[in-house]
Motif scaffolding. Structure first.
Motif, PDB file in Angstrom:
ATOM      1  N   GLY A 185       0.812  -1.218   0.000  1.00 28.55           N
ATOM      2  CA  GLY A 185       0.000   0.000   0.000  1.00 28.55           C
ATOM      3  C   GLY A 185       0.843   1.264   0.000  1.00 28.55           C
ATOM      4  O   GLY A 185       1.999   1.265  -0.422  1.00 28.55           O
ATOM      5  N   GLY A 186       0.253   2.346   0.477  1.00 31.05           N
ATOM      6  CA  GLY A 186       0.966   3.608   0.555  1.00 31.05           C
ATOM      7  C   GLY A 186       0.607   4.549  -0.576  1.00 31.05           C
ATOM      8  O   GLY A 186      -0.067   4.183  -1.542  1.00 31.05           O
ATOM      9  N   SER A 187       1.112   5.778  -0.473  1.00 34.69           N
ATOM     10  CA  SER A 187       0.755   6.817  -1.442  1.00 34.69           C
ATOM     11  C   SER A 187       1.350   6.566  -2.820  1.00 34.69           C
ATOM     12  O   SER A 187       0.895   7.136  -3.812  1.00 34.69           O
ATOM     13  CB  SER A 187       1.221   8.185  -0.934  1.00 34.69           C
ATOM     14  N   GLY A 188       2.396   5.732  -2.908  1.00 36.81           N
ATOM     15  CA  GLY A 188       3.020   5.487  -4.205  1.00 36.81           C
ATOM     16  C   GLY A 188       2.470   4.287  -4.935  1.00 36.81           C
ATOM     17  O   GLY A 188       2.958   3.951  -6.017  1.00 36.81           O
ATOM     18  N   MET A 189       1.414   3.664  -4.392  1.00 32.59           N
ATOM     19  CA  MET A 189       0.899   2.442  -5.006  1.00 32.59           C
ATOM     20  C   MET A 189       0.334   2.708  -6.394  1.00 32.59           C
ATOM     21  O   MET A 189       0.610   1.963  -7.344  1.00 32.59           O
ATOM     22  CB  MET A 189      -0.176   1.828  -4.107  1.00 32.59           C
ATOM     23  N   ILE A 190      -0.462   3.743  -6.562  1.00 33.31           N
ATOM     24  CA  ILE A 190      -1.056   4.046  -7.864  1.00 33.31           C
ATOM     25  C   ILE A 190       0.030   4.386  -8.870  1.00 33.31           C
ATOM     26  O   ILE A 190      -0.010   3.953 -10.036  1.00 33.31           O
ATOM     27  CB  ILE A 190      -2.062   5.212  -7.746  1.00 33.31           C
ATOM     28  N   ASP A 191       1.035   5.150  -8.437  1.00 27.47           N
ATOM     29  CA  ASP A 191       2.141   5.503  -9.331  1.00 27.47           C
ATOM     30  C   ASP A 191       2.881   4.242  -9.795  1.00 27.47           C
ATOM     31  O   ASP A 191       3.269   4.131 -10.960  1.00 27.47           O
ATOM     32  CB  ASP A 191       3.118   6.441  -8.625  1.00 27.47           C
ATOM     33  N   ALA A 192       3.082   3.329  -8.867  1.00 30.42           N
ATOM     34  CA  ALA A 192       3.791   2.096  -9.203  1.00 30.42           C
ATOM     35  C   ALA A 192       3.043   1.302 -10.265  1.00 30.42           C
ATOM     36  O   ALA A 192       3.641   0.751 -11.205  1.00 30.42           O
ATOM     37  CB  ALA A 192       3.994   1.242  -7.957  1.00 30.42           C
ATOM     38  N   ILE A 193       1.724   1.233 -10.145  1.00 32.06           N
ATOM     39  CA  ILE A 193       0.918   0.490 -11.116  1.00 32.06           C
ATOM     40  C   ILE A 193       0.956   1.174 -12.481  1.00 32.06           C
ATOM     41  O   ILE A 193       1.064   0.514 -13.527  1.00 32.06           O
ATOM     42  CB  ILE A 193      -0.528   0.344 -10.609  1.00 32.06           C
ATOM     43  N   ILE A 194       0.897   2.515 -12.472  1.00 31.17           N
ATOM     44  CA  ILE A 194       0.958   3.262 -13.746  1.00 31.17           C
ATOM     45  C   ILE A 194       2.300   3.012 -14.439  1.00 31.17           C
ATOM     46  O   ILE A 194       2.358   2.767 -15.655  1.00 31.17           O
ATOM     47  CB  ILE A 194       0.758   4.773 -13.499  1.00 31.17           C
ATOM     48  N   ILE A 195       3.372   3.079 -13.646  1.00 29.69           N
ATOM     49  CA  ILE A 195       4.708   2.860 -14.219  1.00 29.69           C
ATOM     50  C   ILE A 195       4.815   1.452 -14.793  1.00 29.69           C
ATOM     51  O   ILE A 195       5.367   1.249 -15.887  1.00 29.69           O
ATOM     52  CB  ILE A 195       5.792   3.095 -13.138  1.00 29.69           C
ATOM     53  N   LEU A 196       4.255   0.469 -14.090  1.00 25.42           N
ATOM     54  CA  LEU A 196       4.348  -0.909 -14.555  1.00 25.42           C
ATOM     55  C   LEU A 196       3.509  -1.131 -15.819  1.00 25.42           C
ATOM     56  O   LEU A 196       3.869  -1.935 -16.676  1.00 25.42           O
ATOM     57  CB  LEU A 196       3.902  -1.869 -13.455  1.00 25.42           C
ATOM     58  N   ILE A 197       2.394  -0.427 -15.934  1.00 26.73           N
ATOM     59  CA  ILE A 197       1.582  -0.533 -17.159  1.00 26.73           C
ATOM     60  C   ILE A 197       2.398  -0.106 -18.375  1.00 26.73           C
ATOM     61  O   ILE A 197       2.233  -0.633 -19.477  1.00 26.73           O
ATOM     62  CB  ILE A 197       0.303   0.326 -17.015  1.00 26.73           C
ATOM     63  N   ILE A 198       3.316   0.842 -18.170  1.00 24.36           N
ATOM     64  CA  ILE A 198       4.166   1.321 -19.270  1.00 24.36           C
ATOM     65  C   ILE A 198       5.372   0.411 -19.471  1.00 24.36           C
ATOM     66  O   ILE A 198       5.717   0.048 -20.602  1.00 24.36           O
ATOM     67  CB  ILE A 198       4.633   2.759 -18.992  1.00 24.36           C
ATOM     68  N   THR A 199       6.030   0.032 -18.362  1.00 25.47           N
ATOM     69  CA  THR A 199       7.306  -0.699 -18.478  1.00 25.47           C
ATOM     70  C   THR A 199       7.131  -2.175 -18.834  1.00 25.47           C
ATOM     71  O   THR A 199       8.030  -2.755 -19.447  1.00 25.47           O
ATOM     72  CB  THR A 199       8.097  -0.592 -17.155  1.00 25.47           C
ATOM     73  N   PHE A 200       6.003  -2.769 -18.469  1.00 26.04           N
ATOM     74  CA  PHE A 200       5.844  -4.200 -18.759  1.00 26.04           C
ATOM     75  C   PHE A 200       5.803  -4.480 -20.266  1.00 26.04           C
ATOM     76  O   PHE A 200       6.565  -5.315 -20.757  1.00 26.04           O
ATOM     77  CB  PHE A 200       4.594  -4.758 -18.071  1.00 26.04           C
ATOM     78  N   PRO A 201       4.924  -3.817 -21.041  1.00 29.10           N
ATOM     79  CA  PRO A 201       4.959  -4.064 -22.496  1.00 29.10           C
ATOM     80  C   PRO A 201       6.277  -3.638 -23.128  1.00 29.10           C
ATOM     81  O   PRO A 201       6.732  -4.258 -24.102  1.00 29.10           O
ATOM     82  CB  PRO A 201       3.786  -3.239 -23.041  1.00 29.10           C
ATOM     83  N   LEU A 202       6.910  -2.586 -22.551  1.00 28.27           N
ATOM     84  CA  LEU A 202       8.217  -2.173 -23.064  1.00 28.27           C
ATOM     85  C   LEU A 202       9.248  -3.283 -22.821  1.00 28.27           C
ATOM     86  O   LEU A 202      10.099  -3.553 -23.688  1.00 28.27           O
ATOM     87  CB  LEU A 202       8.657  -0.879 -22.386  1.00 28.27           C
ATOM     88  N   SER A 203       9.177  -3.948 -21.687  1.00 33.10           N
ATOM     89  CA  SER A 203      10.094  -5.055 -21.396  1.00 33.10           C
ATOM     90  C   SER A 203       9.891  -6.199 -22.379  1.00 33.10           C
ATOM     91  O   SER A 203      10.861  -6.798 -22.863  1.00 33.10           O
ATOM     92  CB  SER A 203       9.876  -5.564 -19.965  1.00 33.10           C
ATOM     93  N   VAL A 204       8.630  -6.495 -22.687  1.00 35.70           N
ATOM     94  CA  VAL A 204       8.337  -7.559 -23.657  1.00 35.70           C
ATOM     95  C   VAL A 204       8.903  -7.200 -25.025  1.00 35.70           C
ATOM     96  O   VAL A 204       9.525  -8.032 -25.699  1.00 35.70           O
ATOM     97  CB  VAL A 204       6.814  -7.812 -23.742  1.00 35.70           C
TER      98      VAL A 204
END
Length: 435
Positions: free
Chosen positions: A111-130
């Motif tokens: 949890g925490g205040s950075g949780m939403i930011d972390a999910i947004i970043i992962l939405i971008i970086t995951f397809p980029l990693s693929v």
């Protein structure tokens, strides 16, 4: 990483050492797949599997997120993008999907205040990693793919956090624009480069093993064909002479006797090859060594007498116990003593002496002859399945003997020089004393 911070550069006044410590700890987590691979697969004759990549990446991600750095509640620093990219690169899309699910579950738990930011970043970086992993396998310029991945996974979190939390970025500006990019770029470069090098070395090693096996099979096949062809040719020739019926019965009987002897020699050659192909396993049967050697010496004495060789043995006064197979121990002793006798045939007053003595929890069997000896080149090739110092030998006897000695956790060494005789020293561990 979602939101990163550095107390050493913030107004909170935390020193530089904690930052360095956290960065090094995260780099350690990033390099865990490389370390685990070299430990686990070091002696295995297979390369890494997808299950290994999934397991080690899942563990690394869990540890990096558990022991992440944080200067503000809810904002954590770890190497999740390094591990995610590595998992997709070497384990495929399925591995990446498993790591993605693991991250989402654990990040929601933190949890925490950075949780939403972390999910947004992962939405971008995951397809980029693929995408980058796909390009990596297709491209000849792999270094640049790794370089782009390191820069991308450093800049994307910074841009997202700058948009959503500009005050946080400005408060810890130097850390975010220097330490975090260096950490991500260095982590990806080290992990991918080192792991790829280890995998390539392992593939070369496995290829070498396969080539060695193929070469050994070729040598065995060629040697077997040669050794069997000779006696069969002899038998065929004598059978043709017998079939002609132009020889007296006495010569015909002699031809049959030679033919039978050649057939027996062929059977012996085949038996030796089969003994080599059969894997030896350590035996734990307790044996009294002196009694075993006495029986072999008695067996070989008549053979030595036929060759005008003096065969003698010096036995210890007390019983000596070892662990092993009676049949294999007898066979290897016969092989060494037979070779010693045959090596001493062409010298005056040939002799073979056997000595048994204990030293440092081991027993040594010394077989010494005063025969023709061997040169350094011959010594270096002893034990090869296709090499023998005798014109009619296959080298299988010593190969089997070396193999049997290793199966009993023993060792063998040899000292020899031309026209100065040979000394074989067989060392075997003593059997454990009964309580």
């Amino acid at each position: 990483m979602d939101n990163l911070a550095d107390d050493s550069i913030s107004n909170k006044g935390v020193g530089l050492l904690p930052v360095i410590k956290d960065v090094l700890l995260q780099l350690l987590f990033a390099l865990m797949p490389f370390v685990a691979y070299n430990i686990y697969y070091r002696k295995l004759t297979v390369n890494y599997s997808r299950n290994f990549i999934i397991l080690i990446c899942s563990l690394c991600m869990l540890l990096s997120m558990t022991f992440a750095s944080s200067v503000q509640s809810g904002l954590i620093f770890d190497v999740r993008y390094v591990i995610m990219f590595f998992g997709i690169l070497f384990g495929g899309f399925m591995t990446g999907a498993i790591l993605l699910i693991e991250f989402l579950i654990y990040r929601l738990h933190i949890g925490g205040s950075g949780m939403i930011d972390a999910i947004i970043i992962l939405i971008i970086t995951f397809p980029l990693s693929v995408l980058l992993a796909t390009l990596y396998h297709k491209s000849k310029h792999k270094f640049w793919i790794v370089f782009i991945a390191g820069i991308s996974f450093s800049l994307i979190p910074l841009l997202v956090l700058y948009i959503t939390k500009p005050d946080y970025i400005l408060s810890h500006f130097i850390f975010n624009v220097l330490v975090m990019p260096v950490h991500n770029s260095l982590g990806i470069w080290l992990l991918v480069t080192l792991f790829n090098k280890s995998v390539s070395d392992k593939e070369l090693y496995l290829q070498y093993i396969q080539n060695e096996k193929a070469e050994a099979v070729n040598h065995v096949a060629a040697s077997l064909a040669h050794e069997v062809r000779n006696p069969l040719t002899t038998v065929l020739g004598f059978l043709q002479l017998i079939k002609s019926g132009t020889f007296p019965q006495e010569k015909t009987d002699r031809f049959l006797e030679i033919s039978m002897e050649e057939i027996r020699r062929t059977e012996q050659i085949l038996s030796e090859y089969l003994s080599i192909s059969k894997p030896l396993v350590p035996f734990q049967q307790k044996l009294e060594l002196t009694a075993q050697i006495r029986s072999v010496v008695e067996l070989m004495t008549s053979y030595a007498n036929m060759s005008n060789i003096t065969l003698s043995a010096d036995y210890p006064e007390l019983p000596v116990y070892i662990s092993g197979s009676p049949a294999e121990l007898k066979q290897l002793l016969v092989n060494f003593i037979k070779n010693a006798i045959e090596a001493s045939r062409d010298v005056d007053k040939g002799c073979v002496n056997i000595r048994i003595y204990e030293e440092a929890e081991q027993v040594a069997i010394e077989i010494q002859d005063n025969g023709i000896g061997m040169n350094p080149e011959q010594l270096s090739r002893l034990g090869s399945i296709y090499y023998s110092t005798k014109m009619s030998g296959t080298g299988l006897g010593l190969t089997f003997s070396y193999q049997a000695i290793r199966a009993m956790d023993g060792s063998v060494s040899v000292r020899s020089s031309p026209r100065s005789g040979t000394v074989f020293l067989i060392t075997l561990p003593l059997a454990a004393t009964d309580p």
